[in-house]
Scaffold this motif. Structure first.
Motif, short mmCIF file in Angstrom:
data_model
loop_
_atom_site.label_atom_id
_atom_site.label_comp_id
_atom_site.label_asym_id
_atom_site.label_seq_id
_atom_site.Cartn_x
_atom_site.Cartn_y
_atom_site.Cartn_z
N GLY A 145 91.17 42.91 19.94
CA GLY A 145 92.29 42.59 20.82
C GLY A 145 92.95 41.31 20.35
O GLY A 145 92.26 40.31 20.06
N ALA A 146 94.27 41.31 20.23
CA ALA A 146 95.01 40.14 19.77
C ALA A 146 96.07 39.78 20.80
O ALA A 146 96.84 40.64 21.24
CB ALA A 146 95.66 40.43 18.42
N THR A 147 96.12 38.51 21.17
CA THR A 147 97.12 38.02 22.12
C THR A 147 97.96 36.95 21.43
O THR A 147 97.41 36.06 20.77
CB THR A 147 96.46 37.42 23.37
OG1 THR A 147 95.63 38.41 23.98
CG2 THR A 147 97.51 36.95 24.36
N ALA A 148 99.28 37.05 21.57
CA ALA A 148 100.19 36.05 21.02
C ALA A 148 101.02 35.49 22.17
O ALA A 148 101.71 36.24 22.86
CB ALA A 148 101.10 36.68 19.97
N ARG A 149 100.95 34.17 22.39
CA ARG A 149 101.69 33.53 23.48
C ARG A 149 102.69 32.52 22.93
O ARG A 149 102.32 31.62 22.17
CB ARG A 149 100.75 32.83 24.45
CG ARG A 149 101.49 32.19 25.64
CD ARG A 149 100.58 31.31 26.47
NE ARG A 149 101.27 30.79 27.65
CZ ARG A 149 101.98 29.66 27.67
NH1 ARG A 149 102.10 28.94 26.55
NH2 ARG A 149 102.58 29.25 28.77
N PHE A 150 103.94 32.67 23.35
CA PHE A 150 104.99 31.73 22.99
C PHE A 150 104.98 30.55 23.96
O PHE A 150 104.51 30.67 25.09
CB PHE A 150 106.36 32.43 23.03
CG PHE A 150 106.53 33.52 22.02
CD1 PHE A 150 107.15 33.26 20.80
CD2 PHE A 150 106.06 34.80 22.26
CE1 PHE A 150 107.31 34.27 19.85
CE2 PHE A 150 106.21 35.81 21.32
CZ PHE A 150 106.83 35.54 20.11
N PRO A 151 105.51 29.38 23.55
CA PRO A 151 105.54 28.23 24.46
C PRO A 151 106.27 28.51 25.77
O PRO A 151 105.98 27.88 26.79
CB PRO A 151 106.28 27.16 23.64
CG PRO A 151 105.97 27.51 22.22
CD PRO A 151 105.95 29.01 22.18
N SER A 152 107.20 29.46 25.78
CA SER A 152 107.93 29.81 27.00
C SER A 152 107.06 30.48 28.05
O SER A 152 107.44 30.58 29.22
CB SER A 152 109.10 30.74 26.66
OG SER A 152 108.60 31.97 26.15
N GLY A 153 105.90 30.99 27.64
CA GLY A 153 105.03 31.75 28.54
C GLY A 153 105.11 33.24 28.33
O GLY A 153 104.28 33.99 28.84
N ALA A 154 106.12 33.71 27.57
CA ALA A 154 106.17 35.12 27.19
C ALA A 154 105.04 35.40 26.20
O ALA A 154 104.65 34.52 25.41
CB ALA A 154 107.52 35.46 26.56
N ALA A 155 104.53 36.62 26.24
CA ALA A 155 103.39 36.94 25.37
C ALA A 155 103.35 38.45 25.12
O ALA A 155 103.99 39.23 25.82
CB ALA A 155 102.08 36.48 26.02
#
Length: 319
Positions: A145-155
């Motif tokens: 499982g891979a999670t990518a989170r942007f500084p904006s909170g979108a992921a």
């Protein structure tokens, strides 16, 4: 222009968008067209409720299937693409051997997340995007499982199950391209696998503009809206659901001459749940396992509040 100002201006632009377009295929009214934000939008932290709402709505406009287009799936050398199916905010691809145990499966979806606080897995940065890779705990397991989170909170989340391959290594190779495509904000309908429905990109909190005296909760989600109304917490949820599930355990009622189905929570029979189908069934091959329909659901503590909220939700999806 600072990232903060970019986010603020885009939030204001979202609030100024008015009018809807019609889907020529279904005759249904679609949510307003919203301009794609600049790539740097996703790098700005969302600190105010207005900014957070702007990030949520911009995230809803991203065609999640376009994050892993078919040519990228072909390049994985995992065999023929057996099918690509969709959810409201997700995409699923099955490749290779037709036997379920031997096929490679990739599932990815968009979401909103607080800063990642990993307890397991490998955490790293790709530019300003925080990445968490979590392999299956079983020795030699093929899942990741891979999670990518942007500084904006979108992921976004990518789950892989690939026979005889290091699934986390495959995920690691896919993430940079997915992040780049996300920053370009591909509009809903970019992917040929995406099916246009009245719920695609729709804001479940839009109903609040039709109700007097609502108040925020501290929970912001993509396909659900939780808000205070008449001393209760109401939940509005959008989803693609199996038709039989909409009717399961339910009694049929009418609200403003529209058919709704009332049931109660499995956890508390005093809590009413109202559901309604708001669009035609999706094509049979477009959703995993069985066909589904666009549906809305309203939950509150009392029937009176739930019915009032559902009455206004249904006005967003005229027949």
């Amino acid at each position: 222009m600072t990232l903060y100002r970019t986010l603020t201006l885009f939030a204001a632009a979202l609030l100024a968008v008015v009018g809807c377009g019609d889907d020529p295929h279904t005759g249904a009214t679609r949510p307003p067209a919203i301009p794609a934000p600049p790539p740097q939008f996703w790098s700005a932290p969302a600190d105010t409720p207005q900014q957070q709402a702007a990030v949520a709505q911009a995230t809803r406009q991203i065609d999640v299937c376009a994050l892993l287009p078919r040519d990228t799936l072909d390049d994985l050398d995992l065999g023929e693409i057996r099918d690509v199916t969709i959810g409201l905010d997700s995409c699923r691809a099955v490749l290779g051997d037709p036997a379920p145990a031997e096929a490679a499966t990739l599932t990815w979806h968009s979401t909103l997340l607080p800063p990642l606080a990993p307890r397991i897995g490998a955490n790293k940065q790709l530019g300003d995007v925080n990445i968490l890779l979590v392999p299956d705990r079983e020795p030699g397991a093929r899942s990741c499982g891979a999670t990518a989170r942007f500084p904006s909170g979108a992921a976004f989340y990518l789950g892989l199950s690939i026979p005889n391959r290091d699934s986390c290594a495959v995920a690691d190779s896919l993430l940079p391209g997915m992040i780049d495509r996300w920053r370009q904000s591909p509009a809903q309908g970019t992917s040929p696998d995406t099916v246009t429905t009245v719920l695609l990109g729709a804001d479940p909190c839009a109903v609040r503009a039709k109700l007097d005296g609502t108040a925020d909760t501290d929970q912001l989600r993509l396909t659900q809206c939780l808000f205070h109304f008449r001393d209760e917490t109401a939940t509005v949820a959008y989803d693609y659901r199996v038709t039989d599930q909409v009717r399961a355990r339910a009694t049929e009622e009418k609200i403003d001459n529209r058919t709704v189905f009332r049931t109660t929570s499995l956890y508390d029979s005093r809590i009413p749940i109202y559901s309604a189908v708001v669009g035609p069934e999706l094509p049979a091959a477009s959703t995993a396992f069985v066909p589904r329909v666009p549906a809305v659901e309203v939950t509150s503590a009392t029937d009176d509040v739930a019915r009032q909220v559902m009455s206004q939700v249904l006005t967003l999806f005229p027949q």
